[in-house]
Design a protein around this motif. Structure first.
Motif, PDB file in Angstrom:
ATOM      1  N   ILE A 217       0.818  -1.214   0.000  1.00  0.00           N
ATOM      2  CA  ILE A 217       0.000   0.000   0.000  1.00  0.00           C
ATOM      3  C   ILE A 217       0.854   1.267   0.000  1.00  0.00           C
ATOM      4  O   ILE A 217       0.733   2.093  -0.915  1.00  0.00           O
ATOM      5  N   PRO A 218       1.791   1.438   0.956  1.00  0.00           N
ATOM      6  CA  PRO A 218       2.593   2.678   0.905  1.00  0.00           C
ATOM      7  C   PRO A 218       3.422   2.782  -0.367  1.00  0.00           C
ATOM      8  O   PRO A 218       3.571   3.866  -0.929  1.00  0.00           O
ATOM      9  N   ALA A 219       3.916   1.658  -0.865  1.00  0.00           N
ATOM     10  CA  ALA A 219       4.717   1.703  -2.112  1.00  0.00           C
ATOM     11  C   ALA A 219       3.836   2.188  -3.268  1.00  0.00           C
ATOM     12  O   ALA A 219       4.222   3.090  -4.032  1.00  0.00           O
ATOM     13  N   ALA A 220       2.617   1.633  -3.377  1.00  0.00           N
ATOM     14  CA  ALA A 220       1.705   2.027  -4.470  1.00  0.00           C
ATOM     15  C   ALA A 220       1.388   3.519  -4.387  1.00  0.00           C
ATOM     16  O   ALA A 220       1.363   4.222  -5.401  1.00  0.00           O
ATOM     17  N   MET A 221       1.190   4.013  -3.172  1.00  0.00           N
ATOM     18  CA  MET A 221       0.824   5.433  -3.029  1.00  0.00           C
ATOM     19  C   MET A 221       1.990   6.340  -3.415  1.00  0.00           C
ATOM     20  O   MET A 221       1.809   7.388  -4.042  1.00  0.00           O
ATOM     21  N   LEU A 222       3.210   5.918  -3.072  1.00  0.00           N
ATOM     22  CA  LEU A 222       4.371   6.744  -3.431  1.00  0.00           C
ATOM     23  C   LEU A 222       4.567   6.735  -4.948  1.00  0.00           C
ATOM     24  O   LEU A 222       4.877   7.766  -5.562  1.00  0.00           O
TER      25      LEU A 222
ATOM     26  N   GLU B 225      -2.893   8.078   5.206  1.00  0.00           N
ATOM     27  CA  GLU B 225      -4.333   8.258   4.896  1.00  0.00           C
ATOM     28  C   GLU B 225      -4.513   9.455   3.936  1.00  0.00           C
ATOM     29  O   GLU B 225      -5.213   9.359   2.917  1.00  0.00           O
ATOM     30  N   ASP B 226      -3.830  10.537   4.205  1.00  0.00           N
ATOM     31  CA  ASP B 226      -3.953  11.723   3.323  1.00  0.00           C
ATOM     32  C   ASP B 226      -3.458  11.406   1.924  1.00  0.00           C
ATOM     33  O   ASP B 226      -4.074  11.786   0.929  1.00  0.00           O
ATOM     34  N   LEU B 227      -2.361  10.681   1.854  1.00  0.00           N
ATOM     35  CA  LEU B 227      -1.772  10.369   0.542  1.00  0.00           C
ATOM     36  C   LEU B 227      -2.707   9.472  -0.258  1.00  0.00           C
ATOM     37  O   LEU B 227      -2.910   9.684  -1.452  1.00  0.00           O
ATOM     38  N   ILE B 228      -3.328   8.507   0.402  1.00  0.00           N
ATOM     39  CA  ILE B 228      -4.281   7.618  -0.292  1.00  0.00           C
ATOM     40  C   ILE B 228      -5.432   8.457  -0.858  1.00  0.00           C
ATOM     41  O   ILE B 228      -5.770   8.356  -2.045  1.00  0.00           O
TER      42      ILE B 228
ATOM     43  N   ALA C 288     -12.375 -13.615   0.905  1.00  0.00           N
ATOM     44  CA  ALA C 288     -13.281 -13.320   2.043  1.00  0.00           C
ATOM     45  C   ALA C 288     -12.531 -12.544   3.125  1.00  0.00           C
ATOM     46  O   ALA C 288     -13.067 -11.638   3.739  1.00  0.00           O
ATOM     47  N   THR C 289     -11.257 -12.864   3.323  1.00  0.00           N
ATOM     48  CA  THR C 289     -10.525 -12.238   4.440  1.00  0.00           C
ATOM     49  C   THR C 289      -9.996 -10.849   4.087  1.00  0.00           C
ATOM     50  O   THR C 289      -9.895 -10.001   4.945  1.00  0.00           O
ATOM     51  N   SER C 290      -9.624 -10.631   2.834  1.00  0.00           N
ATOM     52  CA  SER C 290      -8.997  -9.320   2.569  1.00  0.00           C
ATOM     53  C   SER C 290      -9.582  -8.592   1.355  1.00  0.00           C
ATOM     54  O   SER C 290      -9.113  -7.512   1.006  1.00  0.00           O
ATOM     55  N   GLY C 291     -10.646  -9.121   0.773  1.00  0.00           N
ATOM     56  CA  GLY C 291     -11.252  -8.436  -0.380  1.00  0.00           C
ATOM     57  C   GLY C 291     -11.809  -7.067  -0.022  1.00  0.00           C
ATOM     58  O   GLY C 291     -11.895  -6.169  -0.861  1.00  0.00           O
ATOM     59  N   TYR C 292     -12.113  -6.867   1.287  1.00  0.00           N
ATOM     60  CA  TYR C 292     -12.717  -5.583   1.713  1.00  0.00           C
ATOM     61  C   TYR C 292     -11.788  -4.402   1.426  1.00  0.00           C
ATOM     62  O   TYR C 292     -12.205  -3.261   1.287  1.00  0.00           O
ATOM     63  N   LYS C 293     -10.484  -4.705   1.300  1.00  0.00           N
ATOM     64  CA  LYS C 293      -9.514  -3.615   1.108  1.00  0.00           C
ATOM     65  C   LYS C 293      -9.759  -2.865  -0.210  1.00  0.00           C
ATOM     66  O   LYS C 293      -9.425  -1.693  -0.343  1.00  0.00           O
ATOM     67  N   ILE C 294     -10.303  -3.585  -1.205  1.00  0.00           N
ATOM     68  CA  ILE C 294     -10.474  -2.995  -2.541  1.00  0.00           C
ATOM     69  C   ILE C 294     -11.374  -1.764  -2.467  1.00  0.00           C
ATOM     70  O   ILE C 294     -10.996  -0.650  -2.861  1.00  0.00           O
ATOM     71  N   ALA C 295     -12.554  -1.963  -1.887  1.00  0.00           N
ATOM     72  CA  ALA C 295     -13.504  -0.831  -1.802  1.00  0.00           C
ATOM     73  C   ALA C 295     -12.949   0.264  -0.891  1.00  0.00           C
ATOM     74  O   ALA C 295     -13.036   1.454  -1.200  1.00  0.00           O
ATOM     75  N   MET C 296     -12.319  -0.159   0.219  1.00  0.00           N
ATOM     76  CA  MET C 296     -11.772   0.829   1.178  1.00  0.00           C
ATOM     77  C   MET C 296     -10.749   1.730   0.488  1.00  0.00           C
ATOM     78  O   MET C 296     -10.806   2.948   0.555  1.00  0.00           O
ATOM     79  N   LEU C 297      -9.813   1.108  -0.200  1.00  0.00           N
ATOM     80  CA  LEU C 297      -8.758   1.890  -0.867  1.00  0.00           C
ATOM     81  C   LEU C 297      -9.367   2.787  -1.940  1.00  0.00           C
ATOM     82  O   LEU C 297      -8.977   3.941  -2.085  1.00  0.00           O
ATOM     83  N   ASN C 298     -10.350   2.276  -2.669  1.00  0.00           N
ATOM     84  CA  ASN C 298     -10.950   3.106  -3.734  1.00  0.00           C
ATOM     85  C   ASN C 298     -11.813   4.246  -3.180  1.00  0.00           C
ATOM     86  O   ASN C 298     -12.151   5.180  -3.902  1.00  0.00           O
ATOM     87  N   ARG C 299     -12.113   4.141  -1.852  1.00  0.00           N
ATOM     88  CA  ARG C 299     -12.788   5.276  -1.195  1.00  0.00           C
ATOM     89  C   ARG C 299     -11.749   6.254  -0.624  1.00  0.00           C
ATOM     90  O   ARG C 299     -12.081   7.267  -0.017  1.00  0.00           O
ATOM     91  N   GLY C 300     -10.474   5.901  -0.787  1.00  0.00           N
ATOM     92  CA  GLY C 300      -9.404   6.764  -0.255  1.00  0.00           C
ATOM     93  C   GLY C 300      -9.110   6.510   1.199  1.00  0.00           C
ATOM     94  O   GLY C 300      -8.529   7.347   1.891  1.00  0.00           O
ATOM     95  N   GLU C 301      -9.505   5.322   1.695  1.00  0.00           N
ATOM     96  CA  GLU C 301      -9.263   4.998   3.117  1.00  0.00           C
ATOM     97  C   GLU C 301      -8.165   3.928   3.238  1.00  0.00           C
ATOM     98  O   GLU C 301      -8.034   3.066   2.370  1.00  0.00           O
ATOM     99  N   SER C 302      -7.464   3.983   4.376  1.00  0.00           N
ATOM    100  CA  SER C 302      -6.395   3.002   4.589  1.00  0.00           C
ATOM    101  C   SER C 302      -6.904   1.803   5.371  1.00  0.00           C
ATOM    102  O   SER C 302      -7.479   1.968   6.441  1.00  0.00           O
TER     103      SER C 302
END
Ligand code: SAJ
Length: 479
Positions: free
Chosen positions: A28-33, A75-78, A51-65
């Motif tokens: 995540i930090p590497a992608a944001m940089l 969080e600001d960079l995302i 099931a365990t980590s798919g939730y990250k997709i929507a979270m990241l696309n909302r700009g959340e960490s």
């Protein structure tokens, strides 16, 4: 340098579109940089819709960490790069075919603690997803900590098999190990030097083009892929070795009846041009995800790559494995000190209540991965003691009940054992602790040099501390 790869890369010109596979603490930090660097146009974060980590997709696309804990600036960079349309998280691996470069930041844990065979299954899945969508002229970079020989071996084989392309001819391949620390992910990526190792010159050059834009204080240190794998595993092996060296000295000082901290200060006073002594701090053991495993990656690497060529040690444990054994012994030493302390108080481990203070593997953190406290708890329980665990930072951890009220844990404790150097344990009042223990002869075992021996001895405690050979046989004060 292969002419074909060089021409493929030249045709693509500068890297513009990047993929990062694995949306975790490293990815995540590497992608944001990458997404924030003006040199690049678009970054895709690839995350399995599991099931365990798919939730990250929507979270990241909302700009959340989706990462726990404080990560300054992340969080600001995302939010910034998502709003600008420079970053998008997806589970559609086919988008890889549109990219110039893909990095893989996927965990490589061990299948079990016994034979320490790495579990590369997740990494293999990631490599297959990349391989299936690989195109000529692309760059692939492994960031995960791997056994030396993996980039040029397993990774290369899977990528070539899945793509029908040839590494070093049709695509560039490199290893650029991460050196992040929880709590300072962005800072580490920007400021630490970055080891970049290609399977050939063209790959190293192309990978250097990828990482240079995200470095501020740090600089790229180019080398071969295998040298990069050895660098990463060796830097943690050497830290483990340094800790083992001072832990062994602490055991020597206990046996000789002297204070290891006097000796440490004495040795550390030796200064001057080119004079160094890497003195770290003795303690109740070594935990965490890095130091408990990377030695075994290095050992496995030399067994495979150096087969029949390693001059020493042939067959017997290496210095580094002995260091692991010393550090893994420290929780057992803590139990020995606890048993000796209880016996001085006329008690036994069997039937005793032990207040175990600190579950996290590191002070003032909630990180409870592979904590040394766990083997102490298991051994003490096996010996018939009841162990109550307190930790002010760890909310919960598998297989253990973490109590957050200190008084509850200390109440009626026969022995108080400090395992993690949390600030909350730094200024205990001996009288208050003795009253909470409510026993005539309480015992205190200090695993992190946070207890004042004289204050507790004066309050009637039986004291034992790592490296405190000068105090561990003290006279008992009658209260
Ligand atoms: N420990 C000691 N004595 C010491 C230092 C540490 O007993 O003097 C114990 C800690 O209590 C802990 C374990 O060792 O249980 C590991 O502590 P650590 O400070 O090494 O923390 P890690 O495992 O997170 O190590 C990371 C590594 N960084 C990366 O992998 C990028 C390591 O290479 C770094 O040197 C270390 O952080 C750091 O310097 O902070």
């Amino acid at each position: 340098m292969s002419r074909l790869l060089a021409s493929e890369i030249a045709e693509r010109k500068a890297i513009k579109k990047i993929g990062v596979v694995g949306m975790g603490y490293v990815g995540i930090p590497a992608a944001m940089l990458f997404a924030n660097a003006p040199q690049f146009d678009k970054v895709y974060g690839f995350q399995r819709a599991s099931a365990t980590s798919g939730y990250k997709i929507a979270m990241l696309n909302r700009g959340e960490s989706p990462l726990k804990g404080e990560e300054p600036g992340l969080e600001d960079l995302i939010r910034q790069v998502v709003t600008a349309g420079n970053f998008e998280c997806t589970s559609d691996y086919s988008k890889i075919s549109e990219l110039d470069a893909v990095t893989l930041s996927i965990q490589t844990p061990f299948l079990n603690k016994k034979d320490l065979l790495p579990d590369f299954s997740a990494l293999k899945d990631g490599l297959k997803n990349v391989g299936r969508n690989l195109r000529p002229g692309m760059l692939v970079v492994l960031e995960s900590t791997v056994t030396p020989g993996t980039t040029n071996g397993l990774a290369r084989e899977i990528l070539e098999q899945e793509s029908g392309l040839k590494a070093g001819v049709d695509f560039a391949l490199a290893h650029a190990p991460e050196r992040v620390m929880v709590g300072r992910l962005l800072r580490n990526l920007r400021e630490h030097d970055r080891i970049v190792g290609g399977i050939d010159e063209a790959s190293t050059i192309r990978a250097t083009e990828l990482y240079s834009p995200i470095l501020t204080k740090g600089r790229v240190i180019p080398m071969t892929a295998t040298a990069a794998e050895v660098t990463k595993t060796a830097e943690n092996t050497f830290r483990d070795l340094q800790i083992a060296a001072i832990n062994e000295l602490a055991l020597y000082c206990e046996a000789m009846g002297i204070n290891v901290y006097d000796v440490r200060a004495g040795v550390d006073s030796l200064k001057g041009e080119g004079i160094t002594r890497a003195l770290l701090w003795p303690g109740a053991g070594v935990g965490g995800h890095c130091l408990t495993k990377d030695t075994f990656h290095l050992e496995r690497g030399v067994q495979v790559l150096g087969k029949g060529l390693l001059d020493y040690p042939a067959g017997e444990p290496s210095l580094y494995i002995l260091a692991r054994h010393i550090n893994d012994f420290m929780p057992a030493h803590m139990l020995n000190l606890t048993q000796q302390g209880l016996e001085r108080a006329g008690k036994h481990l069997r039937g005793a209540k032990i207040a175990l203070l600190g579950w996290a593997f590191i002070a003032n953190s909630d990180d409870a991965r592979d904590p040394p406290s766990e083997s102490f708890r298991d051994r003490a329980t096996e010996a018939g003691a009841t162990v109550a665990v307190h930790d002010p930072w760890v909310t919960s951890s598998p297989g253990v009940t973490i109590e957050h009220d200190l008084e509850t844990v200390l109440s009626h404790a026969d022995a108080v054992v400090v395992f993690t150097g949390h600030s909350q344990y730094q200024n205990f009042d001996p009288l208050a602790i003795r009253k909470l223990c409510g026993t005539s002869r309480p015992v205190i075992i200090d695993g992190r040099n946070v207890i004042d021996p004289d204050a507790f001895i004066a309050e009637g405690f039986v004291y034992k501390g790592i490296g405190r050979g000068d105090k561990n046989g003290h006279a008992i004060v009658e209260i």
